[in-house]
Design an enzyme around this catalytic site. Structure first.
Site, mmCIF file in Angstrom:
data_model
loop_
_atom_site.group_PDB
_atom_site.id
_atom_site.type_symbol
_atom_site.label_atom_id
_atom_site.label_comp_id
_atom_site.label_asym_id
_atom_site.label_seq_id
_atom_site.Cartn_x
_atom_site.Cartn_y
_atom_site.Cartn_z
ATOM 1 C CE LYS A 95 -3.954 1.952 2.600
ATOM 2 N NZ LYS A 95 -4.851 1.792 3.761
ATOM 3 C CB SER A 137 -8.201 3.819 2.662
ATOM 4 O OG SER A 137 -7.415 3.137 3.622
ATOM 5 C CB SER A 186 -8.707 0.962 5.485
ATOM 6 O OG SER A 186 -9.361 2.175 5.254
HETATM 7 N N1 GLN Z 1 -13.566 4.583 5.940
HETATM 8 C C1 GLN Z 1 -12.935 4.983 7.154
HETATM 9 C C2 GLN Z 1 -12.463 6.412 7.054
HETATM 10 O O1 GLN Z 1 -12.669 6.989 6.054
HETATM 11 C C3 GLN Z 1 -11.818 4.063 7.521
HETATM 12 C C4 GLN Z 1 -10.585 4.276 6.758
HETATM 13 C C5 GLN Z 1 -9.432 3.451 7.251
HETATM 14 O O2 GLN Z 1 -9.628 2.423 7.909
HETATM 15 N N2 GLN Z 1 -8.247 3.920 6.968
HETATM 16 O O3 GLN Z 1 -11.901 6.964 7.936
#
Ligand code: GLN
Length: 494
Positions: free
Chosen positions: A77, A157, A181
């Site tokens: 990532k 994400s 995410s």
């Molecule tokens: N969707 C969540 C956010 O936007 C989680 C994102 C994540 O786990 N990095 O914060």
């Protein structure tokens, strides 16, 4: 079978027997990546590094020194700092940033012999649930609804990681999970993802989003692969004071497939209004599978669940606004050009206005607001108190003898690109309803693909475990994986 389609476990066994080489595996992945630009999963490709590491891994295996990840091609990532390789967190503000150092997790993977193929798309600074908020353009889910060509989100994400694993561009990928995410993209792509206990993996060298919630974890094609890859990623690191000095058990050895006598909790508050019938049915089926495997099923209550989303969406932006203050155009990445007469404050303001995308700016504003003197007690401090209550709910369930908790991973299957993003941003935040609770409580959670919805899209079930209980959790996940027998793959269109 093409070598890129192998699981980590199978590739490892073939490498050990000398039936394939890491160079062959790596070349298969590199050519799959070359023909998959339509998925926009790999945003920085590193074929030279990959082949160099593959050759080194083959030499190591020939000498009989072959840890499980040795020679396995993986994607990383873009949130992980990788030495000399662009590490942008999918943000324009980090354009051109090539770290001088390697994150601890990717160092451990590299030292175990894993082969980095490149960097993977994601939501900017890991803020999002659809991988649409990114300087690279959205990553695309390899899955499509039956009979349709509408491009779908791979989730976020870690959307690039999920798309890459589901499309067999790599054997496994790293993800990070602050509020879902790893687990949500895994559920949207029919892959496995585990968010370990907070502190299991070092956060050193991972671009920070919300430091008290962020955790790295593997995204893979099977539960066994998740166990193998997590083994290489986990462990104490003196460079991260929040990483725990707790021994890492042998995760793969714990995969006995025996869960007789385990108590599985079904949290009644996760039965949210409007839950699609497919998901309610999947949850019931999963419960029956664990029961058939010899577990006892108990209804449990996690009463503060309804406050989890607002709590998360106060704490995460608060921490983000503080973490992101460091991007000022002076030290890293993008720097705005100034007109004559403009000073240092103009440099900060212009750089941040140009470099951060709209979702990141929104979070910084929300975070700054909830931390401001007049509102600190009303929002941030109250959210911290509610967070403690959410954690207490889980502790009480575990104290009452529950070994793991079963719930859906997401309230829906993957949605179409653009469908959610153009709506009110809160619509997208609501999709994190089943995942954020664990991050607030610091608990491990694993998403296991368990079925298809009526339109042929994958759906995931989530198992939530006790702190430091990843080994037992993965074993329960294995039982669910075997019973669900999910073998579908997306039909290739890219
Ligand atoms: N969707 C969540 C956010 O936007 C989680 C994102 C994540 O786990 N990095 O914060």
């Amino acid at each position: 079978m093409s070598l890129n389609k192998l699981t980590i476990a199978d590739a490892r066994d073939l490498l050990k027997k000398g039936e394939v080489t890491s160079v062959q595996l790596t070349e298969a992945c590199l050519s799959a990546i070359e023909s998959a630009d339509a998925l926009n999963a790999f945003v920085h490709k590193t074929p030279e590094i990959a082949l160099e590491r593959a050759k080194a891994a083959d030499a190591r295996i020939a000498q009989g020194d072959a840890p499980s990840m040795c020679g396995i091609p993986v994607g990383i990532k873009d949130l992980f700092c990788t030495e000399g390789v662009p590490s942008q967190a999918a943000s324009n503000i980090l354009k051109g940033f090539k770290p001088e150092y390697e994150s601890t997790v990717t160092t451990q993977l590299r030292d175990a012999g894993a082969v980095m193929l490149g960097k993977l798309n994601m939501d900017e600074f890991a803020m999002g649930s659809s991988n649409e908020s990114t300087c690279y353009g959205a990553a695309v889910n390899p899955w499509r609804r039956e009979g349709e060509t509408t491009p779908l989100t791979p989730g976020g994400s870690s959307g690039g990681s999920a798309a890459a694993v589901a499309a067999d561009l790599c054997l496994g990928a790293t993800g990070t999970d602050t509020g879902g995410s790893i687990r949500q993209p895994a559920a949207f792509t029919g892959t496995v993802g585990i968010k370990p206990t907070y502190g299991r993996c070092s956060r050193w060298g991972i671009v920070a989003y919300a430091s008290s919630l962020d955790q790295a974890g593997p995204m893979t094609k099977s539960v066994r692969d998740a166990a193998i890859m997590l083994q290489a990623m986990a462990g104490h690191d003196a460079k991260d004071s929040t990483s725990a000095d707790i021994a890492v058990p042998d995760f793969e050895a714990a995969l006995t497939g025996d869960i007789r006598g385990q108590k599985i909790g079904i949290p009644r508050e996760y039965r949210v209004d409007g839950m699609p019938a497919d998901i309610a049915k999947l949850w019931e089926d999963g419960t029956a599978m664990l029961k058939d495997a010899g577990a006892t099923i108990v209804d449990i209550s996690l009463p503060h669940t309804k406050y989890a989303l607002p709590t998360y969406y106060v704490i995460a932006p608060a921490e983000a606004s503080s973490n992101l203050a460091r991007y000022d155009g002076v030290r890293y990445g993008h720097r705005a050009s100034l007109s004559s007469g403009e000073g240092i404050n103009d440099l900060y303001e212009k750089t941040r206005a140009e470099g951060f995308g709209p979702e990141v700016q929104r979070r910084i504003m929300v975070g700054t607001f909830v931390l401001s003197a007049g509102f600190y007690d009303a929002y941030y401090n109250r959210a911290r108190k509610v967070r403690a209550l959410i954690k207490r709910d889980f502790e009480q369930a575990f104290e009452a003898g529950v070994d793991a908790i079963l719930a859906p991973t997401t309230p829906s299957a993957a949605w179409g690109l653009g469908e959610m993003k153009d709506a009110n941003p809160v619509e997208m935040y609501l999709q994190d309803v089943f995942t954020v609770t664990l991050n607030l409580a610091g608990l491990p959670g694993v998403a296991v693909p368990a079925g298809l919805d009526a339109k042929g899209l994958p759906l995931g079930l989530q198992l939530i475990g006790k702190p430091w209980g990843e080994a037992e959790l993965l074993n329960t996940a294995l039982v669910l994986e075997q019973a669900a027998g999910f073998v579908s793959k997306p039909a290739k269109w890219w």
